[in-house]
Design a protein around this motif. Sequence first.
Motif, PDB file in Angstrom:
ATOM      1  N   ARG A 125     -10.464  -4.438   0.202  1.00 37.16           N
ATOM      2  CA  ARG A 125     -10.279  -5.268  -0.362  1.00 37.16           C
ATOM      3  C   ARG A 125      -8.794  -5.309  -0.283  1.00 37.16           C
ATOM      4  NH1 ARG A 125     -11.742  -4.690  -6.655  1.00 37.16           N
ATOM      5  NH2 ARG A 125     -10.022  -3.635  -7.740  1.00 37.16           N
ATOM      6  N   THR A 126      -8.553  -6.950   0.152  1.00 34.00           N
ATOM      7  CA  THR A 126      -7.254  -7.100  -0.074  1.00 34.00           C
ATOM      8  C   THR A 126      -7.233  -8.087  -0.708  1.00 34.00           C
ATOM      9  OG1 THR A 126      -5.009  -7.714   0.968  1.00 34.00           O
ATOM     10  CG2 THR A 126      -6.986  -8.951   1.313  1.00 34.00           C
ATOM     11  N   ARG A 127      -6.190  -8.333  -1.987  1.00 33.24           N
ATOM     12  CA  ARG A 127      -5.287 -10.356  -2.375  1.00 33.24           C
ATOM     13  C   ARG A 127      -5.426 -10.950  -1.638  1.00 33.24           C
ATOM     14  NH1 ARG A 127      -2.687 -10.492  -7.959  1.00 33.24           N
ATOM     15  NH2 ARG A 127      -3.350  -8.060  -8.026  1.00 33.24           N
ATOM     16  N   PHE A 128      -5.429 -12.312  -1.870  1.00 46.06           N
ATOM     17  CA  PHE A 128      -5.786 -12.920  -0.652  1.00 46.06           C
ATOM     18  C   PHE A 128      -4.894 -14.025  -1.675  1.00 46.06           C
ATOM     19  CE2 PHE A 128      -8.072 -16.966   0.777  1.00 46.06           C
ATOM     20  CZ  PHE A 128      -7.059 -16.859   1.901  1.00 46.06           C
ATOM     21  N   ILE A 129      -3.947 -14.826  -0.707  1.00 43.55           N
ATOM     22  CA  ILE A 129      -3.288 -15.832  -2.376  1.00 43.55           C
ATOM     23  C   ILE A 129      -2.567 -16.581  -0.901  1.00 43.55           C
ATOM     24  CG2 ILE A 129      -0.920 -15.961  -3.274  1.00 43.55           C
ATOM     25  CD1 ILE A 129      -0.145 -12.588  -3.296  1.00 43.55           C
ATOM     26  N   TYR A 130      -3.001 -17.964  -1.438  1.00 48.52           N
ATOM     27  CA  TYR A 130      -2.782 -19.471  -0.704  1.00 48.52           C
ATOM     28  C   TYR A 130      -2.526 -20.864  -1.634  1.00 48.52           C
ATOM     29  CZ  TYR A 130      -7.701 -19.870  -1.817  1.00 48.52           C
ATOM     30  OH  TYR A 130      -8.582 -19.904  -2.352  1.00 48.52           O
ATOM     31  N   THR A 131      -2.524 -21.456  -1.606  1.00 53.07           N
ATOM     32  CA  THR A 131      -1.400 -22.986  -1.943  1.00 53.07           C
ATOM     33  C   THR A 131      -2.578 -24.078  -1.365  1.00 53.07           C
ATOM     34  OG1 THR A 131       0.271 -22.217  -2.587  1.00 53.07           O
ATOM     35  CG2 THR A 131      -0.286 -24.630  -2.962  1.00 53.07           C
ATOM     36  N   ASN A 149      -1.114 -15.488   2.226  1.00 54.98           N
ATOM     37  CA  ASN A 149      -0.832 -13.886   2.208  1.00 54.98           C
ATOM     38  C   ASN A 149      -1.830 -13.064   1.649  1.00 54.98           C
ATOM     39  OD1 ASN A 149       2.730 -14.501   2.159  1.00 54.98           O
ATOM     40  ND2 ASN A 149       1.862 -16.558   1.080  1.00 54.98           N
ATOM     41  N   TYR A 150      -1.422 -11.609   2.530  1.00 50.47           N
ATOM     42  CA  TYR A 150      -2.353 -10.857   1.310  1.00 50.47           C
ATOM     43  C   TYR A 150      -1.562 -10.056   1.436  1.00 50.47           C
ATOM     44  CZ  TYR A 150      -4.422 -13.325   5.429  1.00 50.47           C
ATOM     45  OH  TYR A 150      -5.004 -14.606   5.705  1.00 50.47           O
ATOM     46  N   TRP A 151      -2.342  -8.989   0.067  1.00 48.91           N
ATOM     47  CA  TRP A 151      -1.605  -7.841  -0.960  1.00 48.91           C
ATOM     48  C   TRP A 151      -2.563  -7.074  -0.672  1.00 48.91           C
ATOM     49  CZ3 TRP A 151       0.610  -7.619  -6.808  1.00 48.91           C
ATOM     50  CH2 TRP A 151       1.329  -5.811  -6.461  1.00 48.91           C
ATOM     51  N   TYR A 152      -2.339  -5.872   1.158  1.00 46.81           N
ATOM     52  CA  TYR A 152      -3.527  -5.195   1.223  1.00 46.81           C
ATOM     53  C   TYR A 152      -2.680  -3.558   0.552  1.00 46.81           C
ATOM     54  CZ  TYR A 152      -6.803  -2.875   3.738  1.00 46.81           C
ATOM     55  OH  TYR A 152      -7.996  -1.885   4.343  1.00 46.81           O
ATOM     56  N   GLU A 153      -3.982  -3.324   0.030  1.00 50.79           N
ATOM     57  CA  GLU A 153      -4.219  -1.913  -0.735  1.00 50.79           C
ATOM     58  C   GLU A 153      -3.031  -1.533  -1.302  1.00 50.79           C
ATOM     59  OE1 GLU A 153      -3.960   1.081   2.605  1.00 50.79           O
ATOM     60  OE2 GLU A 153      -5.859   1.323   2.922  1.00 50.79           O
ATOM     61  N   PHE A 160       0.351  -3.005   1.285  1.00 49.76           N
ATOM     62  CA  PHE A 160       1.261  -3.468   2.102  1.00 49.76           C
ATOM     63  C   PHE A 160       1.131  -5.300   1.896  1.00 49.76           C
ATOM     64  CE2 PHE A 160      -0.736  -0.095   4.111  1.00 49.76           C
ATOM     65  CZ  PHE A 160       0.447   1.009   4.125  1.00 49.76           C
ATOM     66  N   ARG A 161       2.091  -5.623   2.093  1.00 51.00           N
ATOM     67  CA  ARG A 161       2.302  -7.204   2.878  1.00 51.00           C
ATOM     68  C   ARG A 161       2.076  -8.293   3.241  1.00 51.00           C
ATOM     69  NH1 ARG A 161       3.890  -9.020  -2.947  1.00 51.00           N
ATOM     70  NH2 ARG A 161       3.687  -7.644  -4.279  1.00 51.00           N
ATOM     71  N   TYR A 162       1.356  -9.087   3.185  1.00 49.05           N
ATOM     72  CA  TYR A 162       1.485  -9.522   5.142  1.00 49.05           C
ATOM     73  C   TYR A 162       1.482 -11.501   4.971  1.00 49.05           C
ATOM     74  CZ  TYR A 162      -0.288  -5.158   6.546  1.00 49.05           C
ATOM     75  OH  TYR A 162      -0.348  -3.903   6.724  1.00 49.05           O
ATOM     76  N   GLU A 165       0.921 -15.941   8.939  1.00 48.85           N
ATOM     77  CA  GLU A 165       1.777 -16.779  10.098  1.00 48.85           C
ATOM     78  C   GLU A 165       1.928 -14.639  10.914  1.00 48.85           C
ATOM     79  OE1 GLU A 165       2.471 -19.892   7.547  1.00 48.85           O
ATOM     80  OE2 GLU A 165       2.476 -17.521   7.756  1.00 48.85           O
ATOM     81  N   GLU A 166       2.425 -13.768  10.322  1.00 51.41           N
ATOM     82  CA  GLU A 166       2.254 -12.829  11.113  1.00 51.41           C
ATOM     83  C   GLU A 166       0.945 -11.950  11.103  1.00 51.41           C
ATOM     84  OE1 GLU A 166       5.616 -11.643   9.098  1.00 51.41           O
ATOM     85  OE2 GLU A 166       6.702 -13.089   9.787  1.00 51.41           O
ATOM     86  N   TRP A 167       0.022 -12.098  10.978  1.00 47.92           N
ATOM     87  CA  TRP A 167      -1.085 -11.688  10.693  1.00 47.92           C
ATOM     88  C   TRP A 167      -2.015 -11.799  10.743  1.00 47.92           C
ATOM     89  CZ3 TRP A 167      -1.189  -6.253  10.380  1.00 47.92           C
ATOM     90  CH2 TRP A 167      -2.120  -5.738  10.218  1.00 47.92           C
ATOM     91  N   ILE A 168      -2.934 -13.126  11.359  1.00 47.53           N
ATOM     92  CA  ILE A 168      -4.255 -13.845  11.134  1.00 47.53           C
ATOM     93  C   ILE A 168      -3.856 -14.397  12.530  1.00 47.53           C
ATOM     94  CG2 ILE A 168      -5.155 -13.151   8.898  1.00 47.53           C
ATOM     95  CD1 ILE A 168      -5.319 -16.558   8.874  1.00 47.53           C
ATOM     96  N   THR A 169      -3.263 -14.908  13.479  1.00 50.36           N
ATOM     97  CA  THR A 169      -2.879 -16.160  14.032  1.00 50.36           C
ATOM     98  C   THR A 169      -3.193 -15.497  15.587  1.00 50.36           C
ATOM     99  OG1 THR A 169      -0.379 -15.252  14.189  1.00 50.36           O
ATOM    100  CG2 THR A 169      -1.082 -17.269  13.375  1.00 50.36           C
TER     101      THR A 169
END
Length: 212
Positions: A125-131, A149-153, A160-162, A165-169
């Motif tokens: 799982r990942t922490r999913f962060i958004y506004t 944004n995502y905060w994974y593991e 890892f923080r993503y 714009e640099e990850w799911i596009t």
Amino acid sequence: MLLLLPLSVLAQNTWEKPEEQKKSQSKSSRNTNKQASEKEYQYAYYCGDVVPVVNGEVVWEKTYTNTKTVEENYAAMLNYLTAMTKEEGQLENSNVSLINKTEHKIVCHFEEWMVFTNALLSLDRTRFIYTLIAECRDHQVYIKIFRLNYWYEELRDGGFRYKAEEWITDEFALNKKHTRLAKISGKFRRKTVDRVKEILDNIAVVIDAKQN
């Protein structure tokens, strides 16, 4: 006796697998190809134009229309978003951050678990962060979901923080031909698209929006 034969004789022999083993391997290969094909078909939707980028930023925007007054829309959205911060899977930082009763605007910060797999001995799982911003008007509600944004593991040496714009596009989550999802970032893209759609669909129900 084979040890006594010259190497040249052995080299001339033609060795092959029994017919039943050939059939078994051929069937296994067909099944593997079929499964891969079905998976690609299942995920084909996520290889399309499903992650909107506006001025270099991943942003989902939607304007709903209904028959409610601005006050009714504001009350419905405030109640829903407040309840959403308390749903299962939401983390302690999820909150309704700001409200403007005069302009009927609501700003929310969400941090929630996005679960990829949850097996007996494995949780991915990942922490999913958004506004999320809601702007209410007479017969209309505008929604904007951004700053993803995502905060994974995070428990593994800080994780890892993503940024979205640099990850799911398309550039990062698809292959060059845009026919397949990338192995790691692809699952983030798929789950994000599903989650945003879920939120937008729920809002449509909450405010009794007209469906296009």
